[in-house]
Design an enzyme around this catalytic site. Structure first.
Site, mmCIF file in Angstrom:
data_model
loop_
_atom_site.group_PDB
_atom_site.id
_atom_site.type_symbol
_atom_site.label_atom_id
_atom_site.label_comp_id
_atom_site.label_asym_id
_atom_site.label_seq_id
_atom_site.Cartn_x
_atom_site.Cartn_y
_atom_site.Cartn_z
ATOM 1 N N CYS A 383 111.673 134.433 -33.595
ATOM 2 C CA CYS A 383 110.388 134.297 -32.903
ATOM 3 C C CYS A 383 110.165 132.831 -32.497
ATOM 4 C CB CYS A 383 109.265 134.857 -33.754
ATOM 5 S SG CYS A 383 107.883 135.392 -32.717
ATOM 6 N N HIS A 509 111.187 140.216 -34.624
ATOM 7 C CA HIS A 509 111.395 139.911 -36.053
ATOM 8 C C HIS A 509 112.287 140.989 -36.681
ATOM 9 C CE1 HIS A 509 108.110 136.869 -36.614
ATOM 10 N NE2 HIS A 509 107.687 137.437 -35.497
ATOM 11 N N GLU A 511 113.702 140.980 -39.378
ATOM 12 C CA GLU A 511 113.559 141.033 -40.840
ATOM 13 C C GLU A 511 112.630 142.155 -41.291
ATOM 14 O OE1 GLU A 511 112.300 138.724 -38.858
ATOM 15 O OE2 GLU A 511 110.386 137.926 -39.546
HETATM 16 N N1 GLN Z 1 103.798 131.010 -31.848
HETATM 17 C C1 GLN Z 1 104.749 131.789 -31.119
HETATM 18 C C2 GLN Z 1 104.072 132.797 -30.218
HETATM 19 O O1 GLN Z 1 102.930 133.137 -30.414
HETATM 20 C C3 GLN Z 1 105.715 132.489 -32.045
HETATM 21 C C4 GLN Z 1 105.064 133.464 -32.967
HETATM 22 C C5 GLN Z 1 105.896 133.820 -34.168
HETATM 23 O O2 GLN Z 1 106.819 133.112 -34.543
HETATM 24 N N2 GLN Z 1 105.575 134.925 -34.828
HETATM 25 O O3 GLN Z 1 104.670 133.281 -29.301
#
Ligand code: GLN
Length: 538
Positions: A383, A509, A511
């Site tokens: 992410c 994600h 995970e």
């Molecule tokens: N801050 C980034 C976004 O909002 C990544 C978010 C995250 O890592 N869950 O896109």
């Protein structure tokens, strides 16, 4: 078909005893006997969901396939049971009140005064029983967050008291407490447990089973004494001694007959045994894995063990399946500088760049990424970690020195990571990100394809910013390929640099869907590369 049985798990004495692990272990034992099981958690706080909480409050925010931002215990439920939970599996006081207030505004209460009893408790009961409709599950396990005696959890316990009456023999209450060891006296003490059970009884709930969390093994006399004082049947007092991994807990409970006692008390057949073959095979592999693999996780919550819970679990599962003993070091991204990066990351076999929000610690992630890329270390960006990979590549390979995400610098010229179109008019913070599972098409021949072994996958998301497609050609020409694309929105979900050993970032994600019996393929592939690097490093 038999009625759905409802099991309530409460906790006393202190918090953080691991109610989620006990609930998951009980669920696992029942599931392994062939029953259909789901687990839900009630959290007594007023936030409508944990999505607006920072990790210092309750650790990681977990995300369900249907896009609910949930308590991290749901991660345990999924990892233990290999099931998918939904927004119905995690409910807070805030959500209960929000529903009741919405009903009140609609006029549903027909002029009545809306009160904690019966309106709030009815809403709580509705949310418990909604999981049991149409006999979809044989068992609904409900974990009540907080500790008995807290003001905030009282309405939930009152709802449990009422449900006990309504459900009769289809209801079971398990209470988890703590038995401290007093070193000066050289004794374990059961008094806090007795008090906690009394507190529960004063709310009208008699537990059917007690689980005593303890650092030292308790003898039968202690267990029987607790049974006597607490009105609980002898044999229905279990102990949960500290073990080397939470995944040992179901076996420890099975040994004490937890599932058998429960089934007998619910008038259900007790013959046979929970089939935990795959589970045991995993634990055996864990024991046999002697060779190390060293992974560095770079993030700004280095001091918080729960902040990256699912990543830690996914890494450890993947390590075990690769016959490795995971040595995980969480490195504080704020402390990484060009001068110390080699010292901090030098002995790593693989690097994970953590998800996150905001500017704090971001420069350290860029420094770590540059080091990893230039030293050809297996690197996995998740992410925000993937977004950092893109930014670092833009700055140092594409030569766009000021490249950034508009999250960090709203006025940046080279906005290689930009706010998603659908996010531009959103002002509320709660539950408004791009959330939940989305399709992703994986390019044939890519590293991601090799890992998944297929082109169509689904993974879960939680973000507002996204790879800026305006720069796609430039990146691809310079060697960073976009190998996972959402087929509906064309959003880039996976990037990788094929000339490097293992350098891959995901906007999603992975995970969140890695479980004990079904580890996530990307983590598996990353770990394989890290293990190979280890061999070379030795
Ligand atoms: N801050 C980034 C976004 O909002 C990544 C978010 C995250 O890592 N869950 O896109």
């Amino acid at each position: 078909m038999a009625d759905t049985k409802y099991i309530f798990v409460t906790g006393g004495v202190v918090s953080s005893l691991g109610k989620g692990i006990i609930a998951s272990s009980l669920g696992k034992l029942l599931q392994a006997r062939g029953y259909r099981v789901t687990i839900q958690k009630f959290d007594p706080y007023i936030n409508v969901d944990p999505g607006t909480l920072n990790p210092y409050e309750h650790g990681e925010c977990y995300v369900t396939v249907d896009g609910h931002e949930a308590d991290l215990d749901l991660g345990h439920y999924e990892r233990f049971l290999n099931i998918q939970t939904t927004r119905a599996n995690n409910i807070t006081t805030g959500r209960i009140y929000q529903n009741v207030i919405e009903k009140e505004r609609r006029g549903d209460y027909l002029g009545k005064t809306v009160q904690v009893i019966p309106h709030i408790t009815d809403e709580i009961k509705r949310n418990v029983k909604s999981l049991g409709v149409k006999n979809k599950f044989d068992f609904v396990i409900t974990e009540i967050g907080g500790t008995v005696g807290d003001i905030e959890s009282t309405p939930f316990l009152e709802a449990v008291r009422q449900l006990r009456w309504e459900l009769g023999r289809n209801c079971f209450c398990l209470h988890l407490t703590y038995v401290p060891y007093i070193a000066a006296a050289g004794e374990v003490k059961t008094k806090p447990t007795q008090h906690s059970v009394k507190e529960l009884q004063s709310l009208g709930i008699q537990p059917d089973m007690l689980v005593l969390r303890t650092e030292r093994k308790l003898n039968k006399e202690i267990l029987d004494k607790v049974a006597l004082f607490c009105n609980v049947e002898q044999g229905a007092v279990m102990q949960s001694v500290d073990v080397s991994t939470i995944y040992e807990v179901p076996l420890m409970m099975q040994k004490q007959g937890m599932d058998e006692v429960l089934l007998r008390k619910l008038n259900m057949p007790t013959e046979g045994e929970a089939d935990l073959e795959r589970w045991k095979a995993f634990l055996q592999k864990r024991k046999d894995a002697k060779k190390e693999v060293r992974i560095k996780l770079v993030g700004k919550y280095a001091e918080l063990p729960d902040a990256y819970k699912s990543i830690n679990e996914a890494l450890s599962q993947a390590a075990i399946y690769n016959n490795r003993n995971l040595v995980l070091d969480v490195c504080h991204s704020e402390k990484i500088t060009p001068e110390n990066v080699a010292e901090i990351l030098g002995d790593a076999d693989g690097i994970v760049i953590a998800p996150g929000f905001g500017q704090r610690g971001i420069e350290g992630k860029f420094i770590a990424l540059k080091y990893a890329r230039e030293n050809n270390l297996p690197t996995f960006g998740i992410c925000l970690g993937m977004q950092c990979m893109v930014i670092e590549y833009a700055r140092n390979v594409l030569g766009l020195a000021d490249a950034n995400s508009t999250e960090m610098d709203p006025k940046v010229t080279h906005n290689v990571i930009d706010l998603m179109e659908e996010q531009k008019h959103i002002t509320n913070m709660g539950a408004t990100m791009r959330l939940g599972a989305f399709d992703c098409t994986i390019k044939k021949g890519s590293l991601a394809f090799k890992a998944y072994g297929k082109a169509k996958v689904q993974e879960r998301h939680r973000h507002r910013y996204e790879f800026n497609n305006k720069y796609k050609e430039m990146f691809e020409a310079a060697g960073m390929k976009c190998t996972g694309i959402n087929p509906d929105s064309d959003l880039v979900e996976v990037v990788e640099v094929p000339t490097l050993r293992w350098y891959l970032g995901t906007q999603f994600h992975p995970e969140y869907n890695s479980t004990v019996v079904s580890p996530n393929p990307l983590f598996m592939s990353f770990m394989e590369a890290a293990a190979a690097t280890r061999e070379e490093n030795i």
